[in-house]
Scaffold this motif. Structure first.
Motif, mmCIF file in Angstrom:
data_model
loop_
_atom_site.group_PDB
_atom_site.id
_atom_site.type_symbol
_atom_site.label_atom_id
_atom_site.label_comp_id
_atom_site.label_asym_id
_atom_site.label_seq_id
_atom_site.Cartn_x
_atom_site.Cartn_y
_atom_site.Cartn_z
ATOM 1 N N ARG A 403 0.861 -1.188 0.000
ATOM 2 C CA ARG A 403 0.000 0.000 0.000
ATOM 3 C C ARG A 403 0.894 1.234 0.000
ATOM 4 O O ARG A 403 1.727 1.421 0.877
ATOM 5 C CB ARG A 403 -0.934 0.017 1.212
ATOM 6 N N ILE A 404 0.707 2.057 -1.023
ATOM 7 C CA ILE A 404 1.465 3.298 -1.168
ATOM 8 C C ILE A 404 0.479 4.455 -1.169
ATOM 9 O O ILE A 404 -0.534 4.428 -1.881
ATOM 10 C CB ILE A 404 2.282 3.312 -2.475
ATOM 11 N N ALA A 419 -4.757 19.850 -0.860
ATOM 12 C CA ALA A 419 -3.852 18.705 -0.961
ATOM 13 C C ALA A 419 -4.645 17.484 -1.381
ATOM 14 O O ALA A 419 -5.867 17.419 -1.192
ATOM 15 C CB ALA A 419 -3.155 18.453 0.372
ATOM 16 N N SER A 420 -3.945 16.526 -1.962
ATOM 17 C CA SER A 420 -4.588 15.276 -2.368
ATOM 18 C C SER A 420 -3.835 14.105 -1.764
ATOM 19 O O SER A 420 -2.626 14.183 -1.519
ATOM 20 C CB SER A 420 -4.599 15.151 -3.897
ATOM 21 N N MET A 421 -4.568 13.030 -1.535
ATOM 22 C CA MET A 421 -3.991 11.761 -1.106
ATOM 23 C C MET A 421 -4.539 10.688 -2.030
ATOM 24 O O MET A 421 -5.750 10.480 -2.110
ATOM 25 C CB MET A 421 -4.377 11.449 0.342
ATOM 26 N N VAL A 422 -3.661 10.027 -2.770
ATOM 27 C CA VAL A 422 -4.087 8.918 -3.614
ATOM 28 C C VAL A 422 -3.468 7.636 -3.072
ATOM 29 O O VAL A 422 -2.399 7.658 -2.447
ATOM 30 C CB VAL A 422 -3.692 9.119 -5.088
ATOM 31 N N GLU A 433 -10.444 5.113 -2.061
ATOM 32 C CA GLU A 433 -9.791 5.589 -0.845
ATOM 33 C C GLU A 433 -9.003 6.871 -1.074
ATOM 34 O O GLU A 433 -8.220 7.283 -0.206
ATOM 35 C CB GLU A 433 -8.880 4.485 -0.290
ATOM 36 N N TYR A 434 -9.192 7.503 -2.215
ATOM 37 C CA TYR A 434 -8.585 8.820 -2.423
ATOM 38 C C TYR A 434 -9.204 9.814 -1.430
ATOM 39 O O TYR A 434 -10.369 9.710 -1.064
ATOM 40 C CB TYR A 434 -8.861 9.329 -3.838
ATOM 41 N N ASP A 581 1.994 11.368 -10.539
ATOM 42 C CA ASP A 581 1.175 12.060 -11.533
ATOM 43 C C ASP A 581 -0.310 11.970 -11.190
ATOM 44 O O ASP A 581 -1.071 12.924 -11.423
ATOM 45 C CB ASP A 581 1.419 11.467 -12.926
ATOM 46 N N GLU A 582 -0.743 10.845 -10.648
ATOM 47 C CA GLU A 582 -2.145 10.710 -10.254
ATOM 48 C C GLU A 582 -2.469 11.632 -9.082
ATOM 49 O O GLU A 582 -3.538 12.253 -9.046
ATOM 50 C CB GLU A 582 -2.441 9.249 -9.892
#
Length: 701
Positions: A403-404, A419-422, A433-434, A581-582
């Motif tokens: 899991r990254i 901010a984003s968390m992917v 789960e983004y 990139d995602e």
């Protein structure tokens, strides 16, 4: 790593004339070939301050150990010499197109005494006429099977031909009329060559004249009451028309053109070419390349033209080549193409009409080709496993990071910071789960930084702290995390999952219950240090952290002065790039949504005399319309430029407006103040609902 100043030639040594130059490394291998209208001006660009060079150019000049050049008379000669050297030396820093598959061609071997029609792949041979490329070999065989009735050209191999000539008996095709049987001299070599020429002319698009000629012969035969011959000609015409129907009519009958489109991102580019002959799409091919050097779309087009027509002459080079961007300068390339064809070639960008519409179709094919290339590379299980192993080895992890989580910060000149968390599990995106974060400058009751300025490093510290503070809260509330997959299989997902009730009543996992094995941040050493510091402050020491810097694609780890450099061909680096990139895509989509929302109608628009500047000052001071609505008149007066009378008007306008309902998690019933569930994206990049139907779409905090 060499210092470019150690091999920089003095300005007086470099001629101010057209030429081609080569950079060589310490082993004398050619690593880059380029051309220039003025060698002196072009080479001077490579020896400026390294900080001003593009990262890939900087890598090239520091890898090189010497430079040499050859002077030519014209830019066209420079173009030809550049192509020859690239083919000869295969430099590592030049654009190298590779076919995304091996395309079959329909070939007529005009270099033989008895020309043969066959399917060919690979390098083109001198004296052979090629048609295509085709998407599938069976499409060629179907076309040939129809045409052999009218043009019974030899299709057998040299061995079969010699055996038939020795025995005096033709093969089956000779008996059924689909071969003129030159092996047993039923037709002379001259007549058979003329038959092959007619076949080639028909395939080249000159169909109308030949069909009209057959129709006249059919009518003449009917008038002379040779009905069997007329019927045979009628069937020949139908066979030719059926073969022509396999290629869609897209342009005027006299149009001979190649249309080229390019789809690209920061790392790779895909090129698609449609070959139109006689107004019909006769062939299609595509290339994919890694962008090793710093190239523009114009550069990509020029390199593609060199590869496409470098070994072509005559009619193989069309009268017209349509491209998405013109090479700079365009004159030498157009003159070179004219020389390859032997007559004038038009190189231009389509502006309107049918050609522009067809170019849009080619562009969609190029975009799909790039997406398919990336998808194939990402979906292979063996490749993903190797990528995870390479990451674990490079970062010295105990096991592969199944899991990254990757984080990115997005803003517009300091405004609307988000901010984003992917999340990627087993090398694949887990979009349900983004998460999205609105940066506030604080975690709970603790102020992270003071002052008006916000930057990526402090924002990264905040988002990591908020995410893992929630994780610790869930862990403390519901029990310890079970690391072993076997022990957690019944309660979790078999990969190391939640135990002792880390799920909601409906069986869905808590939003921040799963910790990653690896945290990736978009950035270099400062962002990595901020993320590590946030984890250390929370007492979390069992989660690895790294950062991927965009400029040189270097992997940074905490506490190290030098980055980890993975090979460009590394699957581990490719996975990290996709994750980064995602995260960037997801963050910038959210940031644009928030920016657009600021300009939508709000109760403040009804306050007389309140302009955009003071509206933004109010929202910046209070953080949101909800907090402004809850503020007192005295608190509103604290905003610079807002007097008491204006504050009273603002308070009255907000009191009259209906407050927006807070966002509620339907699964838990709790108000979602900070983080938001992710959204998936359709191929166009627009957000759509993710996960189960109760997840909110586009709801902003």
């Amino acid at each position: 790593m060499a210092d470019p100043s150690s091999y920089r030639p003095s300005p007086g040594q470099i001629p101010d004339s057209p030429g081609v130059y080569k950079f060589r490394d310490e082993h004398r291998r050619v690593i880059y070939v380029g051309k220039a209208k003025s060698l002196r001006q072009r080479l001077a660009n490579y020896f400026q301050d390294l900080a001003g060079l593009h990262p890939r150019t900087r890598t090239m000049v520091t890898t090189a150990a010497s430079v040499e050049w050859t002077v030519v008379s014209t830019e066209v000669e420079a173009l030809q010499l550049e192509y020859s050297w690239i083919k000869e030396f295969d430099p590592r820093f030049n654009v190298k197109y590779r076919d995304d598959k091996s395309y079959p061609y329909l070939a007529v071997t005009m270099n033989e005494q008895y020309p043969r029609v066959q399917v060919m792949r690979g390098h083109k041979k001198k004296g052979v006429r090629y048609f295509g490329p085709y998407a599938h070999a069976w499409a060629i065989r179907d076309t040939v099977d129809l045409l052999l009735r009218v043009f019974p050209v030899r299709t057998c191999s040299a061995g079969v031909f010699k055996n038939a000539a020795r025995t005096g008996r033709p093969c089956l095709l000779g008996y059924i009329g689909k071969c003129s049987a030159p092996c047993v001299e039923r037709i002379s070599a001259e007549d058979h060559r003329e038959l092959a020429e007619d076949f080639s002319d028909f395939m080249a698009g000159r169909t109308g004249t030949y069909i009209r000629r057959l129709e006249k012969q059919m009518m003449d035969a009917a008038e002379e009451m040779e009905y069997e011959r007329a019927a045979r000609l009628r069937d020949d015409i139908e066979a030719l028309k059926k073969a022509m129907e396999k290629n869609a009519v897209v342009l005027a009958d006299a149009t001979d053109a190649d249309l080229m489109a390019v789809a690209e991102d920061e790392l790779e580019a895909a090129v698609q070419i449609f070959h139109v002959r006689g107004g019909r799409v006769r062939g299609q091919r595509g290339w994919v390349t890694d962008k090793v050097e710093a190239v523009t779309t114009s550069d990509l087009v020029e390199h593609a033209l060199q590869q496409l027509y470098g070994e072509e002459t005559g009619d193989s080079v069309p009268k017209e080549v349509l491209v998405p961007a013109l090479p700079d300068p365009v004159g030498p390339v157009q003159e070179w193409l004219t020389g390859r064809r032997g007559s004038n070639v038009s190189l231009r960008i389509p502006q309107r009409g049918d050609k522009k519409a067809l170019m849009e179709t080619v562009q969609r094919n190029a975009q799909q080709s790039l997406v398919l290339h990336k998808t194939k590379r990402a979906s292979d299980l063996t490749t993903r496993s190797r990528a995870l192993e390479e990451i674990a080895e490079a970062l010295d992890l105990d096991s592969a990071p199944l899991r990254i989580e990757c984080y990115d910060i997005s803003h517009l000149q300091g405004e609307d910071v988000v901010a984003s968390m992917v999340v990627f599990e087993d090398g694949l995106a887990r979009k349900s789960e983004y998460r999205r974060f609105q940066i506030k400058g604080r975690v709970g009751d603790t102020q992270i930084w003071h002052g008006e300025g916000q930057d990526d490093v402090r924002s990264m510290h905040e988002v990591i702290a908020r995410r893992f503070k929630r994780y610790l809260a869930e862990k403390e509330k519901t029990g310890e995390w079970v690391e072993d997959a076997d022990e957690s299989a019944e309660a979790g997902d078999g990969l190391g999952g939640p135990a002792n009730g880390l799920k909601d009543d409906d069986g869905r996992p808590k939003r921040f219950a799963y910790p990653p094995q690896l945290v990736v941040v978009d950035g270099g050493q400062p962002q990595v240090a901020a993320a590590r510091r946030a984890l250390d402050e929370l007492g979390i020491d069992d989660i690895a952290v790294c950062g991927l810097a965009k400029r040189l694609e270097e992997v940074w780890v905490p506490g190290e002065d030098d980055p980890v450099v993975l090979p460009r061909t590394s699957e581990g680096l490719y996975l990290l790039q996709r994750v980064r990139d995602e995260a960037h895509r997801f963050a910038i989509t959210y940031q644009r949504t928030k920016r657009a929302k600021r300009f939508r109608a709000s109760p403040l628009d009804d306050v007389p005399g309140l302009g955009d500047t003071r509206k933004q000052a109010l929202l910046k001071h209070f953080g949101s319309l909800k907090r402004l609505r809850a503020a007192t008149i005295d608190q509103i007066c604290e905003v610079p430029g807002i007097g008491r009378k204006t504050a009273e008007t603002i308070a009255a306008a907000l009191a009259q407006a209906a407050p927006a309902a807070p966002a509620v998690n339907t699964a838990t019933g709790e108000i979602m103040e900070d983080e938001e569930p992710g959204t998936t994206a359709d191929p166009s990049g627009e957000p759509v609902a993710a996960g189960s139907p109760d997840r909110r779409r586009g709801q902003e905090t």
